[in-house]
Design a protein around this motif. Structure first.
Motif, PDB file in Angstrom:
ATOM      1  N   ASP A   1       8.015   1.179  -7.113  1.00 33.63           N
ATOM      2  CA  ASP A   1       7.161   0.573  -8.307  1.00 33.63           C
ATOM      3  C   ASP A   1       6.517  -0.420  -7.708  1.00 33.63           C
ATOM      4  O   ASP A   1       5.322  -1.272  -8.531  1.00 33.63           O
ATOM      5  N   LEU A   2       6.637  -0.914  -6.513  1.00 30.71           N
ATOM      6  CA  LEU A   2       5.954  -2.061  -5.874  1.00 30.71           C
ATOM      7  C   LEU A   2       4.446  -1.689  -5.739  1.00 30.71           C
ATOM      8  O   LEU A   2       3.636  -2.484  -5.280  1.00 30.71           O
TER       9      LEU A   2
ATOM     10  N   ARG B   1       0.510  -6.806  -5.721  1.00 31.71           N
ATOM     11  CA  ARG B   1       0.552  -7.761  -4.551  1.00 31.71           C
ATOM     12  C   ARG B   1       1.781  -8.512  -4.332  1.00 31.71           C
ATOM     13  O   ARG B   1       2.592  -8.810  -5.432  1.00 31.71           O
ATOM     14  N   ILE B   2       2.013  -9.044  -3.220  1.00 36.42           N
ATOM     15  CA  ILE B   2       3.290  -9.773  -3.125  1.00 36.42           C
ATOM     16  C   ILE B   2       3.229 -10.962  -3.903  1.00 36.42           C
ATOM     17  O   ILE B   2       4.363 -11.470  -4.684  1.00 36.42           O
ATOM     18  N   SER B   3       2.163 -11.629  -4.305  1.00 35.89           N
ATOM     19  CA  SER B   3       1.919 -12.852  -5.389  1.00 35.89           C
ATOM     20  C   SER B   3       2.162 -12.389  -6.684  1.00 35.89           C
ATOM     21  O   SER B   3       2.743 -13.045  -7.345  1.00 35.89           O
ATOM     22  N   ASP B   4       2.357 -11.008  -7.050  1.00 33.77           N
ATOM     23  CA  ASP B   4       2.812 -10.560  -8.417  1.00 33.77           C
ATOM     24  C   ASP B   4       4.294 -10.466  -8.478  1.00 33.77           C
ATOM     25  O   ASP B   4       4.828 -10.541  -9.372  1.00 33.77           O
ATOM     26  N   VAL B   5       4.941 -10.424  -7.291  1.00 30.30           N
ATOM     27  CA  VAL B   5       6.553  -9.992  -7.123  1.00 30.30           C
ATOM     28  C   VAL B   5       7.146 -11.192  -6.767  1.00 30.30           C
ATOM     29  O   VAL B   5       8.140 -11.591  -7.298  1.00 30.30           O
ATOM     30  N   LEU B   6       6.684 -12.063  -5.753  1.00 28.00           N
ATOM     31  CA  LEU B   6       7.480 -13.068  -5.413  1.00 28.00           C
ATOM     32  C   LEU B   6       6.818 -14.540  -5.803  1.00 28.00           C
ATOM     33  O   LEU B   6       5.706 -14.640  -6.131  1.00 28.00           O
TER      34      LEU B   6
ATOM     35  N   ALA C   1       1.029  -1.262  -0.133  1.00 30.51           N
ATOM     36  CA  ALA C   1      -0.129   0.081  -0.077  1.00 30.51           C
ATOM     37  C   ALA C   1       0.878   1.278  -0.091  1.00 30.51           C
ATOM     38  O   ALA C   1       0.291   2.464  -0.813  1.00 30.51           O
ATOM     39  N   ALA C   2       1.931   1.244   0.673  1.00 29.63           N
ATOM     40  CA  ALA C   2       2.996   1.970   0.587  1.00 29.63           C
ATOM     41  C   ALA C   2       4.323   1.761   1.223  1.00 29.63           C
ATOM     42  O   ALA C   2       4.585   0.835   1.665  1.00 29.63           O
ATOM     43  N   ILE C   3       5.494   2.800   0.565  1.00 27.50           N
ATOM     44  CA  ILE C   3       6.696   2.147   0.984  1.00 27.50           C
ATOM     45  C   ILE C   3       7.379   3.743   1.443  1.00 27.50           C
ATOM     46  O   ILE C   3       7.118   4.793   0.803  1.00 27.50           O
ATOM     47  N   PHE C   4       8.169   3.705   2.478  1.00 28.30           N
ATOM     48  CA  PHE C   4       8.767   4.693   2.940  1.00 28.30           C
ATOM     49  C   PHE C   4      10.298   4.659   3.332  1.00 28.30           C
ATOM     50  O   PHE C   4      10.525   3.268   3.263  1.00 28.30           O
ATOM     51  N   GLY C   5      11.268   5.278   3.052  1.00 30.98           N
ATOM     52  CA  GLY C   5      12.484   5.327   3.631  1.00 30.98           C
ATOM     53  C   GLY C   5      13.338   4.517   2.475  1.00 30.98           C
ATOM     54  O   GLY C   5      13.005   4.555   1.327  1.00 30.98           O
ATOM     55  N   GLY C   6      14.377   3.761   2.879  1.00 28.50           N
ATOM     56  CA  GLY C   6      15.290   3.024   2.047  1.00 28.50           C
ATOM     57  C   GLY C   6      16.146   3.864   1.351  1.00 28.50           C
ATOM     58  O   GLY C   6      16.681   3.685   0.220  1.00 28.50           O
ATOM     59  N   ARG C   7      16.352   4.919   2.212  1.00 27.41           N
ATOM     60  CA  ARG C   7      17.431   5.956   1.743  1.00 27.41           C
ATOM     61  C   ARG C   7      18.857   5.379   1.337  1.00 27.41           C
ATOM     62  O   ARG C   7      19.803   6.128   0.808  1.00 27.41           O
ATOM     63  N   ASP C   8      19.250   4.149   2.074  1.00 28.15           N
ATOM     64  CA  ASP C   8      20.700   3.640   2.225  1.00 28.15           C
ATOM     65  C   ASP C   8      20.869   2.860   0.855  1.00 28.15           C
ATOM     66  O   ASP C   8      20.588   1.703   0.790  1.00 28.15           O
ATOM     67  N   THR C   9      21.204   3.617   0.019  1.00 29.69           N
ATOM     68  CA  THR C   9      21.332   3.229  -1.287  1.00 29.69           C
ATOM     69  C   THR C   9      22.468   1.894  -1.468  1.00 29.69           C
ATOM     70  O   THR C   9      22.710   1.457  -2.571  1.00 29.69           O
ATOM     71  N   ARG C  10      23.526   2.044  -0.663  1.00 31.05           N
ATOM     72  CA  ARG C  10      24.311   0.797  -0.317  1.00 31.05           C
ATOM     73  C   ARG C  10      23.757  -0.647  -0.313  1.00 31.05           C
ATOM     74  O   ARG C  10      24.127  -1.543  -0.893  1.00 31.05           O
TER      75      ARG C  10
END
Length: 305
Positions: A46-47, A51-56, A30-39
């Motif tokens: 884009d997720l 649905r999780i079943s569309d990705v995994l 439904a939403a995604i925040f953060g993840g700024r540590d590009t390492r």
């Protein structure tokens, strides 16, 4: 003012080094925040809406859905460790070549409000791959002999415990062959400990070359070694020893340690279904080894085969 506060809150959330996923019970991102540590993280926006079943792949997607459901039912934060690789991603699971496995710690909390008319969780994922690899390296070091790079006694105990269980359950035949180097002290006394180390490594390498890929060679300590040979009876183990002993006689010459009486003495035993502990089979193999020494060394004796 409230709108400004909401904008500031979103900016604060977006600055989080680890990604935070808002995921519904049905598995929608439904939403995604953060993840700024590009390492450690790629942009996962884009997720959103998928649905999780569309990705995994199904097995991994179902695992995530079960974890989400468990947290929503308990209404308590749950911490879980899990792995992901390209084999888990839809469309990449059949890609040839090695799949890099990444390890994560997930901290999953139930939200007190619904998202898109569904119960939802906040899933904060922290990349623990480097830490996991370090732990694996430390574990491997604790189970590896530093001189020969063979498994040590600690790993032997673990392996024997597994083989004993398999013998009890399925009647699997496993031979334990314990061997040591005859007159090894003379090598150290005559040529020094550096030469002794060279002999240990050379003997271990030679033995390993004659074992199968399914066999294990372990250094007990000093000049004592144990070969674990699954699916191998006493006859096959004896044939292996004879080949190994012949090659050792050639190795003694190439190492320039002739005339000291260096050879290989061994004792064998099978793991028994009625063995209570791993020490039972080790004791039998050790008794066979000393029986062979009493008979004149550079030979094999059996006990409990």
């Amino acid at each position: 003012m409230k709108a400004l506060e909401r904008l500031h809150l979103k900016e604060l959330l977006d600055q989080l080094p680890d990604p935070a996923f808002v995921m519904t019970r049905s598995g929608v991102y439904a939403a995604i925040f953060g993840g700024r540590d590009t390492r450690y993280y790629h942009d996962g926006r884009d997720l959103i809406g998928k649905r999780i079943s569309d990705v995994l792949v199904p097995a991994k997607a179902n695992w995530f859905l079960k974890e989400i459901a468990a947290v929503l039912n308990r209404r308590k934060m749950h911490v879980v460790e899990y792995e992901l690789s390209n084999r888990d991603i839809m469309g990449l699971e059949d890609v040839d070549g090695p799949a890099e496995t990444l390890w994560f710690e997930g901290r999953v909390s139930a939200l007190s409000f619904q998202v898109n008319d569904e119960d939802a969780v906040l899933w904060v994922a922290t990349n623990r791959t480097a830490n996991h690899r370090l732990q694996e390296q430390l574990r491997e070091l604790s189970m590896t002999d530093p001189l020969t790079q063979l498994p040590n006694r600690r790993q032997l105990n673990q392996l024997l415990t597994e083989y004993l269980d398999r013998t009890k359950r399925y009647g699997e035949v496993v031979t334990v062959l314990m061997w040591d180097i005859d007159r090894f002290k003379r090598v150290n006394d005559t040529f020094g400990h550096e030469k002794g180390d060279e002999v240990l490594v050379a003997m271990a390498t030679l033995c390993r070359q004659h074992l199968r890929r399914t066999d294990w060679l372990i250094r007990l300590g000093g000049d004592e070694f144990v070969a674990l040979m699954p699916y191998t009876g006493a006859r096959q183990a004896t044939l292996f020893y004879e080949r190994f002993r012949t090659e050792v006689s050639h190795l003694v010459g190439s190492l320039n340690i002739e005339g000291l009486g260096v050879g290989i003495t061994a004792g064998i035993s099978l793991i028994h279904q009625d063995d209570e502990t791993i020490h039972d089979v080790l004791k039998r193999a050790d008794q066979a080894l000393y029986q062979a020494k009493d008979l004149g060394r550079n030979q094999l004796a059996a006990n409990g085969v």
